[in-house]
Design a protein around this motif. Structure first.
Motif, mmCIF file in Angstrom:
data_model
loop_
_atom_site.group_PDB
_atom_site.id
_atom_site.type_symbol
_atom_site.label_atom_id
_atom_site.label_comp_id
_atom_site.label_asym_id
_atom_site.label_seq_id
_atom_site.Cartn_x
_atom_site.Cartn_y
_atom_site.Cartn_z
ATOM 1 N N PRO A 195 0.844 -1.195 0.000
ATOM 2 C CA PRO A 195 0.000 0.000 0.000
ATOM 3 C C PRO A 195 0.880 1.246 0.000
ATOM 4 O O PRO A 195 1.998 1.224 0.529
ATOM 5 C CB PRO A 195 -0.798 -0.118 1.300
ATOM 6 N N GLU A 196 0.406 2.337 -0.607
ATOM 7 C CA GLU A 196 1.281 3.503 -0.763
ATOM 8 C C GLU A 196 1.674 4.122 0.574
ATOM 9 O O GLU A 196 2.742 4.722 0.699
ATOM 10 C CB GLU A 196 0.693 4.548 -1.711
ATOM 11 N N GLY A 197 0.825 3.926 1.584
ATOM 12 C CA GLY A 197 1.134 4.507 2.897
ATOM 13 C C GLY A 197 2.414 3.942 3.512
ATOM 14 O O GLY A 197 3.062 4.598 4.331
ATOM 15 N N ALA A 198 2.789 2.741 3.082
ATOM 16 C CA ALA A 198 4.006 2.124 3.619
ATOM 17 C C ALA A 198 5.259 2.785 3.050
ATOM 18 O O ALA A 198 6.353 2.662 3.595
ATOM 19 C CB ALA A 198 4.004 0.627 3.302
ATOM 20 N N ALA A 213 5.161 6.157 1.776
ATOM 21 C CA ALA A 213 4.942 7.594 1.601
ATOM 22 C C ALA A 213 6.066 8.447 2.187
ATOM 23 O O ALA A 213 6.530 9.398 1.546
ATOM 24 C CB ALA A 213 3.596 7.998 2.213
ATOM 25 N N LEU A 252 9.433 8.168 0.216
ATOM 26 C CA LEU A 252 9.232 8.748 -1.119
ATOM 27 C C LEU A 252 9.249 10.279 -1.031
ATOM 28 O O LEU A 252 9.857 10.948 -1.878
ATOM 29 C CB LEU A 252 7.897 8.266 -1.713
ATOM 30 N N MET A 306 7.718 13.301 -8.707
ATOM 31 C CA MET A 306 7.421 11.937 -8.248
ATOM 32 C C MET A 306 5.951 11.809 -7.896
ATOM 33 O O MET A 306 5.433 12.568 -7.085
ATOM 34 C CB MET A 306 8.278 11.599 -7.038
ATOM 35 N N GLY A 307 5.294 10.812 -8.493
ATOM 36 C CA GLY A 307 3.875 10.581 -8.222
ATOM 37 C C GLY A 307 3.668 9.168 -7.709
ATOM 38 O O GLY A 307 4.453 8.257 -8.008
ATOM 39 N N SER A 308 2.613 8.984 -6.972
ATOM 40 C CA SER A 308 2.331 7.704 -6.334
ATOM 41 C C SER A 308 0.863 7.383 -6.563
ATOM 42 O O SER A 308 -0.005 8.156 -6.150
ATOM 43 C CB SER A 308 2.633 7.871 -4.845
ATOM 44 N N TYR A 309 0.573 6.265 -7.263
ATOM 45 C CA TYR A 309 -0.802 5.968 -7.670
ATOM 46 C C TYR A 309 -1.187 4.571 -7.210
ATOM 47 O O TYR A 309 -0.751 3.579 -7.797
ATOM 48 C CB TYR A 309 -0.941 6.144 -9.192
ATOM 49 N N PRO A 310 -1.985 4.496 -6.144
ATOM 50 C CA PRO A 310 -2.323 3.203 -5.565
ATOM 51 C C PRO A 310 -3.330 2.433 -6.420
ATOM 52 O O PRO A 310 -4.097 3.029 -7.174
ATOM 53 C CB PRO A 310 -2.957 3.585 -4.225
ATOM 54 N N SER A 356 1.851 2.317 -8.026
ATOM 55 C CA SER A 356 2.688 2.644 -9.170
ATOM 56 C C SER A 356 3.408 3.951 -8.827
ATOM 57 O O SER A 356 2.770 4.963 -8.548
ATOM 58 C CB SER A 356 1.790 2.794 -10.388
ATOM 59 N N VAL A 392 5.783 6.822 -10.065
ATOM 60 C CA VAL A 392 6.129 7.370 -11.375
ATOM 61 C C VAL A 392 7.081 8.557 -11.219
ATOM 62 O O VAL A 392 6.802 9.488 -10.463
ATOM 63 C CB VAL A 392 4.854 7.818 -12.127
ATOM 64 N N GLU A 420 7.622 -0.921 -14.580
ATOM 65 C CA GLU A 420 6.329 -0.846 -15.239
ATOM 66 C C GLU A 420 6.575 -0.284 -16.629
ATOM 67 O O GLU A 420 7.245 0.745 -16.767
ATOM 68 C CB GLU A 420 5.400 0.081 -14.456
#
Lengths: 252, 252
Positions: free
Chosen positions: A183-186, A188, A191, A203-207, A217, A219, A249
């Protein structure tokens, strides 16, 4: 050397049918990707109604704020196709029947099928240059930094492919992405730290959820391949250090 | 009696990933359809970057111009999730940790998984009320006429379904459509005449190609079922009179 100011664009999607949810827009995604590839960043997109006052004021704001504006929709033969007339008013010029556009339409239609509604598609703002429509003849046009294209995706793409050599972008905006099985929270906090070290890499983060398992993902986007590669190596080390599985990816 | 002023909304889609073409937005279509069903017209939509100054100025323009604003995106745990903080600044209030949101998150995560990035999802502008997230706990919020929702479509839909009873719309905006087996240029003039007779019915014309044959979807939208029915009968008579085949279309 300070980095050059990025070249930016605004996409203006004109059509009641997109706002009502009747039609799913797919042109923004195509334009976003293809403009990035030639170094133009889409800074904003607006979806507006087929309303003359709205088109005029929005276009005048956007063409002043960005290097380029690309519009889609509203250049067909029907009463709700008011983009060309509205663009002429936004520029304060007359709407005129373009002789080359008229010739294209006269060649495209059988004599019995020519009518005033169809000929309206030859009307462009005075001073505009035509954009070729290899699909169905009726052209788009360029007026200053504004490119007016059809809304039908197949036609819009063909028009864009015909004008992109006219566009002056910066270095291509590349992206690299990594799928992490967590999960992205792990991720965040580290990052966010990495983003601070690389302010020039976006930098982007897409759960997402896949087969009930959370994933994210990650990016990286930017114009300097060396810096992007460095940041990606550090990102992979962070993910590995947390014991999280990951894979490259292959999409933008 | 003059018709009531329509209730309008602006959709604000917040996210670099939509502008870059990485992610295809599908939330606008859902919101357009579901707001129309409760008598709220989406008058404009804007897609903007994860940039504080942009979010603040756009939100302040849109919440002054429309009855409602619905935002999607930017309320997760990562550094690029800046919607909540930006909304607080737009309203000129502090960002505060909401005790109910905190309790929801503490129940959702195992103690070892709680971290500051995740707790950030409990931060909302002072005075906001929470919007329930039945999918993954982290709530959205309402602040004045602004509804702040997640960008992940499944979560956004669940949030919207939870708040729509709070919205005061006008009469539902209905649509009726007819497929005509002809290019739209063949129908454009009589359709334009019909539009003039029914200024209270919004008439749209959307061409397509199917199996190499041109067709057009003719869409009537409005709030008065009687007037819409009348206009549709006249439209069918026009199409029949031109010897064009047609059929009802069963989509909105």
């Amino acid at each position: 050397m300070a980095p050059a100011k990025p070249v930016t664009a605004c996409i203006l999607i004109i059509g009641n049918e997109v706002l009502s949810g009747r039609t799913q827009d797919v042109n923004l995604k195509y334009l976003g990707q293809n403009l990035n590839a030639i170094g133009i960043r889409v800074a904003e997109a607006r979806i507006i109604a087929d309303d003359e006052a709205t088109i005029i004021s929005t276009l005048n704001q956007c063409r002043a704020a960005h290097d380029y504006v690309f519009t889609t929709g509203g250049i067909g033969p029907t009463h709700d196709d008011i983009t060309s007339a509205s663009v002429a008013k936004a520029f304060g010029v007359e709407l005129v029947r373009h002789p080359d556009a008229l010739a294209l339409l006269m060649r495209h239609y059988r004599p019995d099928d020519v009518n005033e509604a169809r000929l309206k598609m030859a009307d462009v703002p005075a001073g505009a240059s035509l954009i070729t429509n290899p699909v169905s003849s009726a052209p788009g046009f360029r007026m200053g930094n504004v490119f007016v294209m059809a809304g039908v995706p197949e036609i819009m793409r063909a028009m864009f492919d015909g004008i992109k050599h006219q566009l002056a972008g910066g270095p291509p905006i590349e992206s690299k992405s990594l799928i992490a099985r967590a999960p992205e929270g792990a991720l965040a906090l580290p990052l966010g730290e990495l983003q601070k070290q690389y302010p020039d890499v976006d930098m982007g983060s897409y759960p997402f959820q896949r087969l009930g398992q959370p994933g994210v993902s990650l990016v990286l986007r930017g114009t300097d391949e060396g810096r992007m590669g460095e940041a990606m190596e550090k990102l992979k080390a962070i993910v590995r250090g947390l014991g999280i599985e990951s894979e490259d990816e292959d999409r933008s």
